[in-house]
Design a protein around this motif. Structure first.
Motif, mmCIF file in Angstrom:
data_model
loop_
_atom_site.group_PDB
_atom_site.id
_atom_site.type_symbol
_atom_site.label_atom_id
_atom_site.label_comp_id
_atom_site.label_asym_id
_atom_site.label_seq_id
_atom_site.Cartn_x
_atom_site.Cartn_y
_atom_site.Cartn_z
ATOM 1 N N ALA A 84 0.840 -1.195 0.000
ATOM 2 C CA ALA A 84 0.000 0.000 0.000
ATOM 3 C C ALA A 84 0.876 1.245 0.000
ATOM 4 C CB ALA A 84 -0.904 -0.004 1.226
ATOM 5 N N VAL A 85 0.465 2.247 -0.782
ATOM 6 C CA VAL A 85 1.089 3.564 -0.742
ATOM 7 C C VAL A 85 0.001 4.573 -0.402
ATOM 8 C CG1 VAL A 85 3.009 3.026 -2.281
ATOM 9 C CG2 VAL A 85 0.819 3.732 -3.264
ATOM 10 N N SER A 86 0.332 5.845 -0.338
ATOM 11 C CA SER A 86 -0.646 6.830 0.133
ATOM 12 C C SER A 86 -1.884 6.902 -0.752
ATOM 13 C CB SER A 86 0.003 8.208 0.242
ATOM 14 O OG SER A 86 0.559 8.594 -1.003
ATOM 15 N N VAL A 87 -1.699 6.608 -2.039
ATOM 16 C CA VAL A 87 -2.843 6.514 -2.947
ATOM 17 C C VAL A 87 -2.727 5.203 -3.708
ATOM 18 C CG1 VAL A 87 -4.148 7.567 -4.834
ATOM 19 C CG2 VAL A 87 -2.919 9.031 -3.206
ATOM 20 N N GLY A 88 -3.462 4.182 -3.305
ATOM 21 C CA GLY A 88 -3.482 2.923 -4.027
ATOM 22 C C GLY A 88 -2.384 1.952 -3.610
ATOM 23 N N ARG A 89 -1.813 1.263 -4.601
ATOM 24 C CA ARG A 89 -0.847 0.187 -4.378
ATOM 25 C C ARG A 89 0.354 0.373 -5.312
ATOM 26 N NH1 ARG A 89 -2.054 -2.989 -0.138
ATOM 27 N NH2 ARG A 89 -1.084 -4.765 -1.183
ATOM 28 N N ALA A 90 1.465 -0.277 -4.953
ATOM 29 C CA ALA A 90 2.663 -0.158 -5.796
ATOM 30 C C ALA A 90 3.518 -1.398 -5.659
ATOM 31 C CB ALA A 90 3.467 1.076 -5.415
ATOM 32 N N SER A 91 4.247 -1.711 -6.730
ATOM 33 C CA SER A 91 5.278 -2.747 -6.721
ATOM 34 C C SER A 91 6.552 -2.154 -7.289
ATOM 35 C CB SER A 91 4.873 -3.965 -7.553
ATOM 36 O OG SER A 91 3.858 -4.705 -6.905
ATOM 37 N N GLN A 92 7.675 -2.495 -6.655
ATOM 38 C CA GLN A 92 8.973 -2.021 -7.119
ATOM 39 C C GLN A 92 9.633 -3.097 -7.973
ATOM 40 O OE1 GLN A 92 10.601 -1.391 -3.158
ATOM 41 N NE2 GLN A 92 10.504 0.819 -3.456
ATOM 42 N N PHE A 93 10.239 -2.682 -9.058
ATOM 43 C CA PHE A 93 10.964 -3.566 -9.960
ATOM 44 C C PHE A 93 12.381 -3.050 -10.118
ATOM 45 C CE2 PHE A 93 6.484 -3.898 -10.802
ATOM 46 C CZ PHE A 93 6.272 -5.260 -10.935
ATOM 47 N N GLN A 94 13.232 -3.877 -10.711
ATOM 48 C CA GLN A 94 14.628 -3.468 -10.894
ATOM 49 C C GLN A 94 14.747 -2.177 -11.698
ATOM 50 O OE1 GLN A 94 15.695 -7.437 -12.514
ATOM 51 N NE2 GLN A 94 17.516 -7.287 -11.217
ATOM 52 N N GLY A 95 13.838 -1.990 -12.677
ATOM 53 C CA GLY A 95 13.948 -0.834 -13.567
ATOM 54 C C GLY A 95 12.914 0.233 -13.352
ATOM 55 N N GLY A 96 12.135 0.139 -12.278
ATOM 56 C CA GLY A 96 11.110 1.150 -12.046
ATOM 57 C C GLY A 96 10.007 0.636 -11.148
ATOM 58 N N ASN A 97 8.953 1.427 -11.004
ATOM 59 C CA ASN A 97 7.806 1.060 -10.171
ATOM 60 C C ASN A 97 6.543 1.038 -11.012
ATOM 61 O OD1 ASN A 97 9.618 1.173 -8.073
ATOM 62 N ND2 ASN A 97 8.717 2.991 -7.091
ATOM 63 N N VAL A 98 5.576 0.224 -10.567
ATOM 64 C CA VAL A 98 4.241 0.263 -11.150
ATOM 65 C C VAL A 98 3.278 0.620 -10.030
ATOM 66 C CG1 VAL A 98 2.417 -1.024 -12.309
ATOM 67 C CG2 VAL A 98 4.805 -1.435 -12.929
ATOM 68 N N SER A 144 -7.775 2.689 -8.077
ATOM 69 C CA SER A 144 -9.026 2.348 -8.779
ATOM 70 C C SER A 144 -9.449 3.420 -9.771
ATOM 71 C CB SER A 144 -10.139 2.099 -7.767
ATOM 72 O OG SER A 144 -10.338 3.245 -6.955
ATOM 73 N N ARG A 145 -9.038 4.655 -9.579
ATOM 74 C CA ARG A 145 -9.418 5.738 -10.493
ATOM 75 C C ARG A 145 -8.513 5.806 -11.714
ATOM 76 N NH1 ARG A 145 -9.380 12.170 -8.771
ATOM 77 N NH2 ARG A 145 -8.971 13.007 -10.864
ATOM 78 N N ASP A 146 -7.208 5.742 -11.497
ATOM 79 C CA ASP A 146 -6.247 5.969 -12.578
ATOM 80 C C ASP A 146 -5.686 4.686 -13.179
ATOM 81 O OD1 ASP A 146 -6.180 8.912 -12.185
ATOM 82 O OD2 ASP A 146 -5.303 8.344 -10.251
ATOM 83 N N ARG A 147 -5.971 3.544 -12.552
ATOM 84 C CA ARG A 147 -5.519 2.230 -12.989
ATOM 85 C C ARG A 147 -3.996 2.097 -12.821
ATOM 86 N NH1 ARG A 147 -9.692 0.140 -11.772
ATOM 87 N NH2 ARG A 147 -8.957 -1.795 -12.730
ATOM 88 N N ALA A 148 -3.366 1.204 -13.583
ATOM 89 C CA ALA A 148 -1.953 0.886 -13.348
ATOM 90 C C ALA A 148 -1.050 1.577 -14.367
ATOM 91 C CB ALA A 148 -1.732 -0.616 -13.412
ATOM 92 N N HIS A 149 0.035 2.190 -13.856
ATOM 93 C CA HIS A 149 0.992 2.861 -14.724
ATOM 94 C C HIS A 149 2.398 2.722 -14.146
ATOM 95 C CE1 HIS A 149 -2.233 4.605 -17.056
ATOM 96 N NE2 HIS A 149 -2.808 5.000 -15.927
ATOM 97 N N GLU A 150 3.374 2.708 -15.031
ATOM 98 C CA GLU A 150 4.769 2.593 -14.604
ATOM 99 C C GLU A 150 5.429 3.956 -14.543
ATOM 100 O OE1 GLU A 150 7.742 3.191 -16.356
ATOM 101 O OE2 GLU A 150 6.711 3.965 -18.128
#
Length: 452
Positions: free
Chosen positions: A372-386, A390-396
Motif C-alpha cells: 500500500a502507498v498513500s494513494v493505491g498500491r505499488a510494486s517495485q521492480f529493478q527498472g522502475g515502479n508500477v 481504482s481511479r487511474d488504474r496501473a501505470h509505470e
C-alpha cells in the motif's frame, strides 16, 4: 492408506481426533502406513536391519545377507525400503551408504532398537536424534520416515504425536511379516504370502542371521509375480492420485526427493497437498497438480500458501529471463532472481508489468511485494515502479522521472498518482500525474516539474 487393521497382529492404542488445523499446516501426528495407496495388484518390499557387534562369523553372515538382498533387488529392478538403526549405520557406514546409493528408502528404526512404548518423550527423541546423527555421518538420511522397533505402539496416538513433534510425519509400518527372522522355512513364508498378500501390501523382512528372508528373497519375488503382482517403491506407495502422477512424471525421488508427509487436505474436500524433501505438490480440480519449491516455496509459505490470495499453483516452476525463475498461481505469480530474491506480483500491477514485457522487459524482476502507498498500491521492480489505484488504474514510472517523483513524495506528493506510463516527447520522456507532469530532458539529464 491410514491405520489399516492387519489380521496377523493386534492394533495397540488408538487414534484420537486431531485438533482443527489451518490449510497446509504441519501434520499433528505421524501418518501410519500399514499399506500403500495402490488398489491394483502391487506390493512394496522392505527389510529391517539391526545387529549388535557379534562374532566375526555372525557379522560376516549378516553382511553377506545384505549383499544378497541388494543383489536380488537390483536383478529384479525393485526399489525397496530399509528400516535401519543408528547403531547399524554407525558400525557399518559403507553398507548403509550403499543401500541409499542404490536408490532404496531409508527409515529411521531408532538408534538401538528399544520398545518405544517403554520410553518417555525425551527418550524417544534422543533415539531418533542419535540415529539421525549416525545417518548423517554415514551420508544417508531418513527424510522423516520412522519404523517402530518391534512394531510396538505403531498406532498409539501419543507416540505418533511425539514423532510429528520431532519432524517425523511418516510411520512406515507394514501389512505382514514373512517371519523369516524366526528362521521360518519356505513353506511357512509361502503360506503367509498366500494368506496376507493384497493390493498395496507392504511386506517386512529381515536381514540379520538367522533370518531366512535373504536366501528366500528370489523365491518370494517369483511367488508374488506368479500371483499376478508387480512391485512399487516406498516412494510411490505413500503417494496417490494426481499428485502421484505429477510426482512420477517429474522424476519422483530424483526430482523432489521422498515424500515427508502423507497426502493432506489442502483447503476443502477434493483438494490435496503433499510435502516432499525438496518441495511440495498441490492439487485442486481447477488447477491440476503442480509443484512449488526452493526460494519460491519459501515466499509462498510466508504468504500462507493456498490460504493466501495466491491460492493454488497453475503450473510447475519455470525458467525466467536471465536465469531467474517463476511460478504462477490462481491469484498471481512469484518471481525470483539471484539479485532480487523472491517476490509476488498480482492483479492489475501484474497485468501492466506483463504487458511491458515482464521480467524480460525494461522493468526487470520485482524487488518488492505489492504494498500500500498513500494513494493505491505499488510494486517495485529493478527498472522502475508500477502504481495502481481504482481511479487511474496501473501505470509505470522509471528512470530519472521516478527518482524525482520519489524525492517529491511519490503518490503522497502534490503530483499525486501517475495517470500515464512514460512516453516519448521531443525533449525526451514524460510521465503524467493527476496534478501535473514530470518531463525528462535527454540532452541535459534534468527533470522538470509541471503542476496544473
Amino acid at each position: 492408506m491410514i491405520a489399516v487393521t492387519v489380521p496377523a497382529l493386534a492394533v495397540i492404542g488408538g487414534i484420537a481426533a486431531r485438533p482443527a488445523a489451518a490449510a497446509d499446516t504441519t501434520p499433528y501426528r505421524a501418518q501410519v502406513f500399514t499399506q500403500g495407496y495402490d488398489t491394483s495388484k502391487v506390493a512394496t518390499l522392505t527389510f529391517d536391519l539391526d545387529w549388535r557387534t557379534g562374532s566375526a562369523a555372525q557379522n560376516a553372515v549378516s553382511k553377506a545377507n545384505l549383499e544378497t538382498v541388494l543383489s536380488v533387488f537390483a536383478a529384479n529392478g525393485i526399489t525397496g525400503g530399509f528400516g535401519v538403526t543408528g547403531r547399524f549405520a554407525e558400525q557399518n557406514p559403507a553398507e548403509a551408504r550403499n543401500i541409499a546409493a542404490q536408490g532404496h528408502k531409508i527409515f529411521n528404526h531408532s538408534y538401538s532398537h528399544p520398545d518405544f512404548m517403554t520410553l518417555t518423550r525425551s527418550q524417544r527423541w534422543s533415539q531418533l536424534d542419535k540415529a539421525e546423527a549416525a545417518f548423517r555421518a554415514a551420508g544417508i538420511g531418513s527424510a522423516g520416515w520412522f519404523r517402530a522397533p518391534y512394531r510396538s505402539g505403531y498406532m498409539n496416538a501419543a507416540l505418533n504425536r511425539d514423532l510429528a513433534l520431532r519432524g517425523y510425519y511418516i510411520s512406515a509400518d507394514w501389512t505382514f511379516d514373512t517371519t523369516g527372522y524366526k528362521a521360518a522355512d519356505w513353506a511357512t513364508v509361502s503360506g503367509r504370502i498366500d494368506r496376507y498378500l493384497k493390493p498395496g501390501a507392504i511386506i517386512v523382512m529381515h536381514v540379520t542371521t538367522p533370518s531366512t528372508d535373504p536366501g528366500n528373497l528370489q523365491k518370494i519375488i517369483d511367488k508374488i509375480k506368479g500371483m499376478g503382482y508387480g512391485f512399487v517403491s516406498p516412494f510411490q506407495a505413500v503417494t496417490r492420485g494426481p499428485i502421484r502422477a505429477a510426482y512420477l512424471a517429474g522424476g519422483g525421488p530424483s526430482w523432489l526427493g521422498p515424500a515427508t508427509t502423507g497426502p493432506m487436505r489442502a483447503t476443502t474436500t477434493g483438494t490435496e497437498v503433499q510435502w516432499f524433501q525438496k518441495g511440495r505438490l498441490y492439487y485442486s480440480a481447477a488447477t491440476g497438480a503442480h509443484e512449488v519449491h526452493g526460494s519460491i516455496l519459501t515466499k509462498y509459505r510466508a504468504m500462507g500458501t493456498v490460504g493466501s490470495f495466491l491460492r493454488y499453483p497453475t503450473a510447475d516452476e519455470r525458467g525466467g529471463a536471465g536465469s531467474g525463475r517463476y511460478s504462477t498461481f490462481q491469484g498471481g505469480s512469484i518471481y525470483w532472481s539471484s539479485a532480487t530474491g523472491a517476490h509476488e506480483v498480482h492483479g492489475s500491477i501484474r497485468t501492466k508489468w506483463l504487458a511491458l514485457g515482464g521480467e524480460a522487459g525494461y522493468l526487470g524482476y520485482p524487488r518488492s511485494d505489492e504494498k500500500a502507498v498513500s494513494v493505491g498500491r505499488a510494486s517495485q521492480f529493478q527498472g522502475g515502479n508500477v502504481y495502481w489505484n481504482s481511479r487511474d488504474r496501473a501505470h509505470e514510472v522509471h528512470g530519472a522521472i521516478l527518482t524525482r517523483y520519489l524525492a517529491l513524495g511519490g503518490t503522497g506528493s502534490r503530483l499525486g498518482p501517475p495517470t500515464s506510463d512514460g512516453y516519448k516527447v521531443s525533449a525526451g520522456l514524460r510521465s503524467d500525474f493527476r496534478h501535473g507532469s514530470l518531463i525528462w530532458n535527454s540532452a541535459t539529464n534534468t527533470v522538470t516539474v509541471v503542476y496544473r
